[in-house]
Design a protein around this motif. Structure first.
Motif, PDB file in Angstrom:
ATOM      1  N   TRP A  75      30.658  42.840  38.557  1.00  0.00           N
ATOM      2  CA  TRP A  75      30.028  41.873  37.647  1.00  0.00           C
ATOM      3  C   TRP A  75      28.868  41.105  38.268  1.00  0.00           C
ATOM      4  O   TRP A  75      28.457  40.084  37.761  1.00  0.00           O
ATOM      5  N   GLY A  76      28.368  41.573  39.397  1.00  0.00           N
ATOM      6  CA  GLY A  76      27.235  40.910  40.025  1.00  0.00           C
ATOM      7  C   GLY A  76      27.614  39.791  40.972  1.00  0.00           C
ATOM      8  O   GLY A  76      26.727  39.196  41.613  1.00  0.00           O
ATOM      9  N   GLU A  77      28.892  39.500  41.103  1.00  0.00           N
ATOM     10  CA  GLU A  77      29.317  38.381  41.948  1.00  0.00           C
ATOM     11  C   GLU A  77      29.045  38.616  43.429  1.00  0.00           C
ATOM     12  O   GLU A  77      28.987  37.668  44.207  1.00  0.00           O
ATOM     13  N   THR A  78      28.875  39.874  43.800  1.00  0.00           N
ATOM     14  CA  THR A  78      28.630  40.182  45.214  1.00  0.00           C
ATOM     15  C   THR A  78      27.172  39.990  45.624  1.00  0.00           C
ATOM     16  O   THR A  78      26.861  40.005  46.821  1.00  0.00           O
ATOM     17  N   LEU A  79      26.261  39.831  44.678  1.00  0.00           N
ATOM     18  CA  LEU A  79      24.830  39.844  44.997  1.00  0.00           C
ATOM     19  C   LEU A  79      24.420  38.848  46.085  1.00  0.00           C
ATOM     20  O   LEU A  79      23.625  39.190  46.959  1.00  0.00           O
ATOM     21  N   PRO A  80      24.930  37.595  46.098  1.00  0.00           N
ATOM     22  CA  PRO A  80      24.467  36.662  47.124  1.00  0.00           C
ATOM     23  C   PRO A  80      25.295  36.672  48.407  1.00  0.00           C
ATOM     24  O   PRO A  80      24.970  35.922  49.346  1.00  0.00           O
ATOM     25  N   LEU A  81      26.331  37.479  48.482  1.00  0.00           N
ATOM     26  CA  LEU A  81      27.296  37.325  49.575  1.00  0.00           C
ATOM     27  C   LEU A  81      26.706  37.619  50.948  1.00  0.00           C
ATOM     28  O   LEU A  81      26.885  36.856  51.899  1.00  0.00           O
ATOM     29  N   ARG A  82      26.001  38.742  51.091  1.00  0.00           N
ATOM     30  CA  ARG A  82      25.496  39.105  52.428  1.00  0.00           C
ATOM     31  C   ARG A  82      24.410  38.142  52.887  1.00  0.00           C
ATOM     32  O   ARG A  82      24.362  37.771  54.066  1.00  0.00           O
ATOM     33  N   SER A  83      23.577  37.690  51.962  1.00  0.00           N
ATOM     34  CA  SER A  83      22.541  36.734  52.358  1.00  0.00           C
ATOM     35  C   SER A  83      23.157  35.396  52.765  1.00  0.00           C
ATOM     36  O   SER A  83      22.689  34.743  53.703  1.00  0.00           O
ATOM     37  N   LYS A  84      24.206  35.001  52.069  1.00  0.00           N
ATOM     38  CA  LYS A  84      24.843  33.722  52.357  1.00  0.00           C
ATOM     39  C   LYS A  84      25.678  33.779  53.624  1.00  0.00           C
ATOM     40  O   LYS A  84      25.704  32.827  54.401  1.00  0.00           O
ATOM     41  N   PHE A  85      26.366  34.895  53.832  1.00  0.00           N
ATOM     42  CA  PHE A  85      27.271  35.008  54.981  1.00  0.00           C
ATOM     43  C   PHE A  85      26.949  36.276  55.772  1.00  0.00           C
ATOM     44  O   PHE A  85      27.672  37.271  55.718  1.00  0.00           O
ATOM     45  N   PRO A  86      25.853  36.275  56.518  1.00  0.00           N
ATOM     46  CA  PRO A  86      25.410  37.496  57.195  1.00  0.00           C
ATOM     47  C   PRO A  86      26.395  38.003  58.254  1.00  0.00           C
ATOM     48  O   PRO A  86      26.378  39.191  58.585  1.00  0.00           O
ATOM     49  N   ARG A  87      27.256  37.139  58.773  1.00  0.00           N
ATOM     50  CA  ARG A  87      28.178  37.560  59.836  1.00  0.00           C
ATOM     51  C   ARG A  87      29.589  37.823  59.331  1.00  0.00           C
ATOM     52  O   ARG A  87      30.451  38.251  60.114  1.00  0.00           O
ATOM     53  N   ALA A  88      29.861  37.567  58.086  1.00  0.00           N
ATOM     54  CA  ALA A  88      31.207  37.766  57.551  1.00  0.00           C
ATOM     55  C   ALA A  88      31.490  39.257  57.356  1.00  0.00           C
ATOM     56  O   ALA A  88      30.577  40.064  57.154  1.00  0.00           O
ATOM     57  N   ARG A  89      32.757  39.595  57.424  1.00  0.00           N
ATOM     58  CA  ARG A  89      33.187  40.945  57.059  1.00  0.00           C
ATOM     59  C   ARG A  89      33.370  40.940  55.542  1.00  0.00           C
ATOM     60  O   ARG A  89      34.133  40.140  54.996  1.00  0.00           O
ATOM     61  N   ILE A  90      32.680  41.844  54.849  1.00  0.00           N
ATOM     62  CA  ILE A  90      32.690  41.870  53.391  1.00  0.00           C
ATOM     63  C   ILE A  90      33.352  43.153  52.901  1.00  0.00           C
ATOM     64  O   ILE A  90      32.959  44.258  53.282  1.00  0.00           O
ATOM     65  N   ILE A  91      34.378  42.960  52.075  1.00  0.00           N
ATOM     66  CA  ILE A  91      35.104  44.064  51.461  1.00  0.00           C
ATOM     67  C   ILE A  91      34.845  44.018  49.961  1.00  0.00           C
ATOM     68  O   ILE A  91      34.998  42.966  49.343  1.00  0.00           O
ATOM     69  N   VAL A  92      34.458  45.132  49.363  1.00  0.00           N
ATOM     70  CA  VAL A  92      34.233  45.141  47.920  1.00  0.00           C
ATOM     71  C   VAL A  92      35.216  46.085  47.237  1.00  0.00           C
ATOM     72  O   VAL A  92      35.496  47.185  47.736  1.00  0.00           O
ATOM     73  N   TYR A  93      35.746  45.611  46.124  1.00  0.00           N
ATOM     74  CA  TYR A  93      36.667  46.394  45.312  1.00  0.00           C
ATOM     75  C   TYR A  93      35.845  47.302  44.406  1.00  0.00           C
ATOM     76  O   TYR A  93      35.053  46.826  43.585  1.00  0.00           O
ATOM     77  N   CYS A  94      36.031  48.598  44.550  1.00  0.00           N
ATOM     78  CA  CYS A  94      35.233  49.604  43.837  1.00  0.00           C
ATOM     79  C   CYS A  94      36.115  50.241  42.765  1.00  0.00           C
ATOM     80  O   CYS A  94      36.842  51.202  43.032  1.00  0.00           O
ATOM     81  N   GLU A  95      36.036  49.714  41.558  1.00  0.00           N
ATOM     82  CA  GLU A  95      36.961  50.129  40.514  1.00  0.00           C
ATOM     83  C   GLU A  95      36.510  51.373  39.773  1.00  0.00           C
ATOM     84  O   GLU A  95      37.325  52.252  39.463  1.00  0.00           O
TER      85      GLU A  95
END
Length: 405
Positions: A98-118
């Motif tokens: 739903w687009g909620e992931t769009l700002p995540l990498r820019s906001k948290f460049p060092r975080a480990r990011i897991i995305v649910y791929c439905e």
């Protein structure tokens, strides 16, 4: 460690893993969701407000992405609120749809990011163009469908790891991304969702159905073609004629979750109810709308035959829960059902469009329940052995922690 979950309908698929992390005092857990989200014990929920706006001035191909960008903006505001309160996550788990992931990498460049791929939309081999009864998409429609994947592709490019609930849903994504996606179902609470021969399900007319009744169950979020509602309704005349003691309980809303609405303004429920109106004893067909979870479990526990039909699309929780409840599964021979249902072993698979075979299978199940007892037991065993929430949660935790364990 600090964990953040992002899902417009939190907790949804993240419930079990979020609960497990929140139960550990070494962790801090927060979540971001839209206004209909629900909190969990130990999880700080930051809600955002989102309403769809008019998109008449936006190009047809870009309308979905426009809405996703607006949702992403609200998520960013929620991220800022959490950050100002001192919460900066080490790990972020988010749904990619739903687009909620769009700002995540820019906001948290060092975080480990897991995305649910439905589910990754495609023009062929999945839900679109599966059912010849409904119009095919033209070039404009296909281009718009292709564009629906834009934010998901950005999410996959940004993330460290993807997660899909079934192997087939994982395989819907482009080959170049599949090595980044693990297939782990979120699991079912097999202690809560279990057989109960003493269960009863009250009908609106005051009667109560029990496990000795000939109860046929059909469950969908909304009653619509993608979940085979039209096929099920067409099977009812023969089933009810052959089984005069059978009672049919249909669970689902009148709206549309997937696909187009009927062109005449009616609901799909009414369209296909009308189609068989003169051939069905409606005193034995019960439309109960959407049930409380407790009532829904009681219904599964009295089911003699649970019919689950679907276009090739995402696997419903109701199918997994019906298996855990020990239901006799009579399902369409479509993906992703083949990932969990084995014909003649833990359920029965019938061709999606074969109304006669569906009717015959249900009738045989009602007439010879003892012959299908082993299938019910093995459906329950499949849920306990391969889909239990505890094992699933352990696998997901290992995945999201990565090399931080």
């Amino acid at each position: 460690m600090k964990f953040l979950f992002v899902h417009q309908n939190f907790p949804a698929q993240f419930r079990f893993v979020a609960q497990a992390l929140a139960a550990d005092p070494q962790h801090q857990v927060a979540a971001i969701g839209a206004q209909n989200s629900r909190t969990l014990p130990g999880v700080r929920l930051q809600q955002y407000h989102f309403e769809e706006v008019g998109v008449a001035a936006v190009h047809t191909f870009a309308r979905r992405f426009d809405q996703e960008a607006r949702r992403a903006e609200q998520v960013l505001y929620a991220l800022n609120t959490l950050e100002h309160a001192g919460f900066r996550p080490d790990v972020v788990v988010a749904h990619s749809g739903w687009g909620e992931t769009l700002p995540l990498r820019s906001k948290f460049p060092r975080a480990r990011i897991i995305v649910y791929c439905e589910f990754f939309y495609q023009a062929n081999g999945q839900d679109v163009h599966f059912d010849p009864e409904f119009p095919i998409l033209g070039i404009d429609g296909l281009t718009g469908l292709h564009a629906r994947n834009a934010s998901q592709l950005l999410a996959l490019a940004d993330c460290d790891q993807g997660l899909s609930p079934t192997p087939w849903q994982r395989a819907s994504y482009p080959p170049e991304f599949r090595q980044k996606i693990a297939a782990i179902h979120e699991g079912v609470d097999t202690d809560l969702v279990r057989p109960n021969p003493a269960s009863q399900f009250p009908l609106p007319d005051g009667r109560a159905l029990t496990s000795t009744s000939q109860v046929i169950t059909f469950v969908a979020r909304n009653l619509e073609p993608l979940r085979g509602y039209h096929i099920f309704m067409r099977a009812l005349p023969e089933i009810l004629r052959a089984c005069p003691q059978a009672e049919v309980v249909i669970v689902g809303g009148d709206d549309v979750s997937y696909g187009a609405r009927p062109q005449d303004g009616r609901s799909w429920k009414e369209v296909f109810r009308s189609e068989v109106a003169d051939a069905v004893d409606w005193r034995r067909v019960h439309f109960v709308g959407r049930l409380s979870y407790d009532a829904y479990l009681q219904l599964l526990q009295v089911s003699a035959a649970h019919v689950y039909l679907t276009y090739p699309f995402v696997l419903s929780w109701s199918l997994v829960e019906a298996m855990s409840a020990g239901c006799l599964i009579i399902a369409s021979d479509t993906a992703p059902l083949r990932d969990v249902v084995r014909h003649g072993d833990n359920g029965m698979l019938v061709p999606f469009f074969d109304v006669r075979q569906l009717s015959a299978t249900v009738v045989d199940a009602l007439r010879r329940p003892q012959a299908y007892g082993a299938l019910r037991a093995r459906a329950r065993a499949t849920a306990v052995g391969a889909l239990d929430r505890r094992d699933a949660t352990r696998q997901v935790l290992s995945l999201i922690l990565g090399d931080r364990t």
